[in-house]
Motif scaffolding. Structure first.
Motif, PDB file in Angstrom:
ATOM      1  N   THR A   1       0.852  -1.180   0.000  1.00  0.00           N
ATOM      2  CA  THR A   1       0.000   0.000   0.000  1.00  0.00           C
ATOM      3  C   THR A   1       0.896   1.240   0.000  1.00  0.00           C
ATOM      4  O   THR A   1       1.894   1.294   0.704  1.00  0.00           O
ATOM      5  N   VAL A   2       0.538   2.224  -0.868  1.00  0.00           N
ATOM      6  CA  VAL A   2       1.374   3.421  -0.979  1.00  0.00           C
ATOM      7  C   VAL A   2       0.767   4.559  -0.159  1.00  0.00           C
ATOM      8  O   VAL A   2      -0.301   5.071  -0.503  1.00  0.00           O
ATOM      9  N   PRO A   3       1.417   4.953   0.939  1.00  0.00           N
ATOM     10  CA  PRO A   3       0.847   6.025   1.760  1.00  0.00           C
ATOM     11  C   PRO A   3       1.102   7.401   1.147  1.00  0.00           C
ATOM     12  O   PRO A   3       2.080   7.590   0.426  1.00  0.00           O
ATOM     13  N   VAL A   4       0.203   8.325   1.394  1.00  0.00           N
ATOM     14  CA  VAL A   4       0.387   9.704   0.945  1.00  0.00           C
ATOM     15  C   VAL A   4       0.284  10.591   2.168  1.00  0.00           C
ATOM     16  O   VAL A   4      -0.629  10.422   2.985  1.00  0.00           O
TER      17      VAL A   4
ATOM     18  N   PHE B   1      -5.862  14.898   2.798  1.00  0.00           N
ATOM     19  CA  PHE B   1      -6.420  14.349   4.030  1.00  0.00           C
ATOM     20  C   PHE B   1      -7.725  15.070   4.395  1.00  0.00           C
ATOM     21  O   PHE B   1      -8.725  14.442   4.744  1.00  0.00           O
ATOM     22  N   GLN B   2      -7.658  16.403   4.289  1.00  0.00           N
ATOM     23  CA  GLN B   2      -8.866  17.211   4.557  1.00  0.00           C
ATOM     24  C   GLN B   2     -10.014  16.798   3.636  1.00  0.00           C
ATOM     25  O   GLN B   2     -11.132  16.561   4.083  1.00  0.00           O
TER      26      GLN B   2
ATOM     27  N   ILE C   1     -17.148  15.011   1.677  1.00  0.00           N
ATOM     28  CA  ILE C   1     -16.778  15.546   0.363  1.00  0.00           C
ATOM     29  C   ILE C   1     -16.863  14.489  -0.748  1.00  0.00           C
ATOM     30  O   ILE C   1     -17.340  14.788  -1.845  1.00  0.00           O
ATOM     31  N   PRO C   2     -16.429  13.232  -0.512  1.00  0.00           N
ATOM     32  CA  PRO C   2     -16.608  12.231  -1.577  1.00  0.00           C
ATOM     33  C   PRO C   2     -18.071  12.096  -2.003  1.00  0.00           C
ATOM     34  O   PRO C   2     -18.360  11.912  -3.189  1.00  0.00           O
ATOM     35  N   VAL C   3     -18.977  12.221  -1.054  1.00  0.00           N
ATOM     36  CA  VAL C   3     -20.406  12.125  -1.382  1.00  0.00           C
ATOM     37  C   VAL C   3     -20.824  13.326  -2.228  1.00  0.00           C
ATOM     38  O   VAL C   3     -21.546  13.180  -3.233  1.00  0.00           O
ATOM     39  N   LEU C   4     -20.319  14.496  -1.857  1.00  0.00           N
ATOM     40  CA  LEU C   4     -20.657  15.707  -2.621  1.00  0.00           C
ATOM     41  C   LEU C   4     -20.144  15.597  -4.060  1.00  0.00           C
ATOM     42  O   LEU C   4     -20.872  15.864  -5.024  1.00  0.00           O
ATOM     43  N   ILE C   5     -18.876  15.180  -4.190  1.00  0.00           N
ATOM     44  CA  ILE C   5     -18.294  15.046  -5.538  1.00  0.00           C
ATOM     45  C   ILE C   5     -19.113  14.043  -6.359  1.00  0.00           C
ATOM     46  O   ILE C   5     -19.443  14.287  -7.524  1.00  0.00           O
ATOM     47  N   THR C   6     -19.445  12.935  -5.727  1.00  0.00           N
ATOM     48  CA  THR C   6     -20.216  11.919  -6.440  1.00  0.00           C
ATOM     49  C   THR C   6     -21.567  12.480  -6.889  1.00  0.00           C
ATOM     50  O   THR C   6     -22.015  12.239  -8.014  1.00  0.00           O
TER      51      THR C   6
ATOM     52  N   LEU D   1     -11.473   8.460 -11.186  1.00  0.00           N
ATOM     53  CA  LEU D   1     -12.038   9.338 -10.158  1.00  0.00           C
ATOM     54  C   LEU D   1     -12.286   8.564  -8.863  1.00  0.00           C
ATOM     55  O   LEU D   1     -11.989   9.044  -7.756  1.00  0.00           O
ATOM     56  N   ALA D   2     -12.810   7.339  -9.013  1.00  0.00           N
ATOM     57  CA  ALA D   2     -13.036   6.516  -7.822  1.00  0.00           C
ATOM     58  C   ALA D   2     -11.715   6.225  -7.115  1.00  0.00           C
ATOM     59  O   ALA D   2     -11.646   6.221  -5.881  1.00  0.00           O
ATOM     60  N   GLY D   3     -10.653   6.016  -7.904  1.00  0.00           N
ATOM     61  CA  GLY D   3      -9.327   5.776  -7.323  1.00  0.00           C
ATOM     62  C   GLY D   3      -8.827   6.993  -6.548  1.00  0.00           C
ATOM     63  O   GLY D   3      -8.257   6.864  -5.460  1.00  0.00           O
ATOM     64  N   LEU D   4      -9.055   8.171  -7.119  1.00  0.00           N
ATOM     65  CA  LEU D   4      -8.644   9.407  -6.432  1.00  0.00           C
ATOM     66  C   LEU D   4      -9.367   9.521  -5.097  1.00  0.00           C
ATOM     67  O   LEU D   4      -8.767   9.838  -4.063  1.00  0.00           O
ATOM     68  N   ILE D   5     -10.660   9.254  -5.109  1.00  0.00           N
ATOM     69  CA  ILE D   5     -11.453   9.413  -3.882  1.00  0.00           C
ATOM     70  C   ILE D   5     -11.049   8.376  -2.837  1.00  0.00           C
ATOM     71  O   ILE D   5     -10.953   8.684  -1.648  1.00  0.00           O
ATOM     72  N   TYR D   6     -10.766   7.176  -3.304  1.00  0.00           N
ATOM     73  CA  TYR D   6     -10.282   6.144  -2.376  1.00  0.00           C
ATOM     74  C   TYR D   6      -9.017   6.616  -1.670  1.00  0.00           C
ATOM     75  O   TYR D   6      -8.879   6.537  -0.448  1.00  0.00           O
ATOM     76  N   THR D   7      -8.088   7.131  -2.490  1.00  0.00           N
ATOM     77  CA  THR D   7      -6.805   7.577  -1.938  1.00  0.00           C
ATOM     78  C   THR D   7      -7.004   8.728  -0.944  1.00  0.00           C
ATOM     79  O   THR D   7      -6.329   8.802   0.088  1.00  0.00           O
ATOM     80  N   ALA D   8      -7.962   9.605  -1.249  1.00  0.00           N
ATOM     81  CA  ALA D   8      -8.253  10.701  -0.325  1.00  0.00           C
ATOM     82  C   ALA D   8      -8.819  10.183   0.991  1.00  0.00           C
ATOM     83  O   ALA D   8      -8.434  10.632   2.076  1.00  0.00           O
ATOM     84  N   ARG D   9      -9.703   9.199   0.884  1.00  0.00           N
ATOM     85  CA  ARG D   9     -10.345   8.703   2.106  1.00  0.00           C
ATOM     86  C   ARG D   9      -9.368   7.998   3.024  1.00  0.00           C
ATOM     87  O   ARG D   9      -9.446   8.111   4.246  1.00  0.00           O
ATOM     88  N   PHE D  10      -8.440   7.253   2.438  1.00  0.00           N
ATOM     89  CA  PHE D  10      -7.558   6.429   3.268  1.00  0.00           C
ATOM     90  C   PHE D  10      -6.134   6.963   3.318  1.00  0.00           C
ATOM     91  O   PHE D  10      -5.260   6.354   3.913  1.00  0.00           O
TER      92      PHE D  10
END
Ligand SMILES: Nc1ncnc2c1ncn2[C@@H]1O[C@H](COP(=O)(O)OP(=O)(O)O)[C@@H](O)[C@H]1O
Ligand SMILES: [Mg+2]
Lengths: 244, 326
Positions: free
Chosen positions: B150-153, B159-160, B172-177, B231-240
């Motif tokens: 797993t690649v941490p960022v 993070f916000q 925010i992921p819900v809003l973007i979706t 886009l889903a990948g971006l949101i995943y990375t943001a969440r975790f």
């Protein structure tokens, strides 16, 4: 409006058309008859730009015709209606008539969206002008819910709306019930009064005698008979079809 | 006509019955409410976001009569690419690093989409096979880029974005979706692009004869599908705050289930974005509901699998009826 002169076409060793000549006037209905393999489909495919003739020439509206593709032929006003290939079943009447050429309107000044109101209105008008009856409640339903004859009529309306001058139909009534067949024949009659030239292939002598002005009979790639429908009989046509 | 009504009502019935089912279960077993609970609603929506994003992209493809099996691993691939690029720019201003990471990832994830489109539209490979191959390729590439881990960022802005809620209410992921849902619905229902997507799925031959550039359109559809996976990948990375190659692995099933529950036909030609939204909510309710009532998580896979089969059976019987029994 259409003049075919001395056209021949081979497929490998098969001579599908052999020195075929014919012509068609605007507002005239020509029936194309003949046994299976006689060359009827090949002839209309050459007129509609699907195939190029090996020899011979075509003229359309007094100009040499060299359509290299169905799209090119269509742009010249030569429209071919094939059974079942014409409509997207899941789209409504207007969407089918306008498919590929949808009228657009502005959306909040930002972008263009499909003007469905206009498609509906103009579809209603073209159907009306051809005396095609489709209930108002069906106009915005997928055309799969309509009868075979109504769908055929929509395909024809589509061609007419887009200024077809020459309409070619391959067995337009073959898949229809008797009342529906009658409707399509009435529609052909209506198109004749609008000066559209029509070529239709049929195996049904009743249809041919009811709807056409003239008949051209092919056998093994050759023209074996041509006459005004008023000057021939069913017996004569049948004998020409089978024995030339 | 009745059939079309059933088609549009049945996803709602499904949603309603699932909601009632878990509400009753929660009331009987734990004397608590399942639905009338803000945290649960937020969780369900957050659960639904990623499969919904994938589902929207593949809705376009399915309406046109195709399928895209590569989206799950395209999402994981995008997540690790994004995490790798963004963390390698750790010395930069976080906003700049984030910006570059997003743009680069979205461009890179288009490549598998383009290849899918080219295989299918250009080389006439069946969509099922072409995108199954890409499933393997994207999976392999994801693990290769991530080196199997797993690649941490560590990016404070990311993070916000992944954690805060607007007005303390909407993640925010819900809003973007939600925004993306509206745009996709607009494109599909109002534009020529949407119209041609339906036409190609309804009768490819008719679309060709109408002068529609079916090849180019098909290529674009698979790129859209890949774009949503990105886009889903971006949101995943943001969440975790991390990217993982297997991020989207379980979501392929969920997202395609969402599309079919939403009323799309397996045979192409029909489907709606709001249908897929409802489908994704149904899946999220089943998954979160099972956790909530304390059933072992493995049952989720089984439940979602059954739901797919039911949805396809319903589609088949509808199609049979509308073909007059043929
Ligand atoms: N694309 C083709 N390739 C090879 N042979 C063909 C092709 N199209 C037609 N033929 C042959 O040409 C002859 C005439 O066919 P066709 O024009 O379809 O006849 P019809 O429509 O009168 O039944 C037949 O022998 C048929 O097998
Ligand atoms: Mg034929």
């Amino acid at each position: 409006m259409l003049e075919v002169k001395g056209v021949s076409k081979h497929f490998g060793g098969v001579k599908a058309l052999n020195n075929v000549s014919m012509n068609l006037q605007a507002g005239e209905v020509l029936a194309l008859a003949g046994d299976n393999g006689a060359g009827k489909s090949t002839l209309i495919k050459i007129i509609s730009g699907v195939h190029a003739p090996d020899t011979g020439s075509l003229a359309y509206q007094d100009q040499p015709l060299h359509a290299n593709s169905p799209l090119q032929a269509r742009n010249l006003g030569i429209e071919t209606i094939y059974q079942d290939l014409a409509l997207a079943d899941n789209l409504d009447v207007g969407a089918n008539i306008f498919l590929g050429r949808e009228p657009m309107k502005s959306f909040l000044g930002m972008t263009q969206i499909i003007d469905r109101q206009r498609m509906l209105k103009e579809s209603r008008e073209v159907l009306h002008s051809l005396d095609i009856e489709i209930p108002e409640s069906s106009l915005e339903q997928p055309v799969r819910n309509l009868s075979g004859g109504q769908r055929q009529a929509i395909a024809i309306s589509r061609a007419i709306y887009w200024n077809a001058k020459l309409l070619i139909m391959d067995e337009p009534t073959a898949a229809l019930g008797v009342p529906e067949q009658r409707k399509v024949l009435e529609l052909i009659d209506k198109l004749r009064t609008q000066k559209i030239g029509i070529i239709f292939i049929s195996h049904n002598l009743n249809d041919i005698f009811a709807a056409s002005d003239r008949i051209l009979i092919l056998r093994q790639g050759r023209v074996v008979g041509e006459s005004k429908i008023s000057e021939t009989s069913r017996e004569k046509v049948v004998s020409q079809m089978v024995s030339g | 006509m009745k059939l079309d009504v059933i088609r549009s009502i049945w996803p709602w019935l499904f949603l309603l019955s699932m909601s009632v089912f878990f509400e009753v279960w929660a009331q009987l077993a734990y004397d608590t409410s399942f639905l009338f609970n803000l945290f649960n609603i937020q969780s369900i929506l957050t659960f639904a976001a990623a499969p919904l994003l994938l589902g929207i992209g593949v809705t376009f493809v399915i309406i046109a009569g195709g399928i895209d099996l590569s989206i799950g691993f395209a999402m994981g691939f995008a997540a690790v690419v994004f995490a790798t690029i963004t963390s390698s720019l750790g010395g930069q201003d976080p906003l700049v690093a984030l910006f570059i990471g997003v743009i680069a990832t979205m461009l890179i994830v288009m490549v598998p989409g383009m290849i899918n489109g080219w295989l299918i539209a250009g080389l006439h490979i069946p969509p099922f096979i072409g995108t199954l191959g890409m499933y393997g390729v994207a999976r392999g590439l994801g693990f290769i880029v991530a080196d199997g881990v797993t690649v941490p960022v560590n990016n404070p802005i990311l993070f916000q974005l992944g954690t805060i809620k607007i007005f303390g209410l909407i993640p925010i992921p819900v809003l973007i979706t939600a925004i993306v849902v509206l745009i996709a619905h607009f494109v599909l229902s109002q534009t020529r692009f949407g119209q041609y997507t339906y036409a190609i799925g309804g009768n490819r031959e008719a679309a060709l004869r109408a002068g529609i550039n079916v090849k180019r359109h098909t290529l674009l559809l698979y790129m859209i599908s890949a774009g949503f996976a990105g886009l889903a990948g971006l949101i995943y990375t943001a969440r975790f705050s991390a990217g993982a190659a297997q991020a989207g692995e379980p979501l392929l099933l969920d997202s395609i289930a969402a599309v079919f529950i939403g009323g799309a036909s397996f045979f192409g030609g029909s489907g709606r974005i709001f249908g897929t939204v409802i489908g994704a909510l149904v899946i999220a309710i089943i998954q979160f509901g099972l956790v909530f009532v304390d059933v072992e998580p493995f049952w989720q896979f089984l439940a979602v699998g059954i739901v797919i089969i039911v949805a396809v059976l319903v589609d088949q019987s509808r199609t049979r009826i509308s073909n007059g029994g043929k």
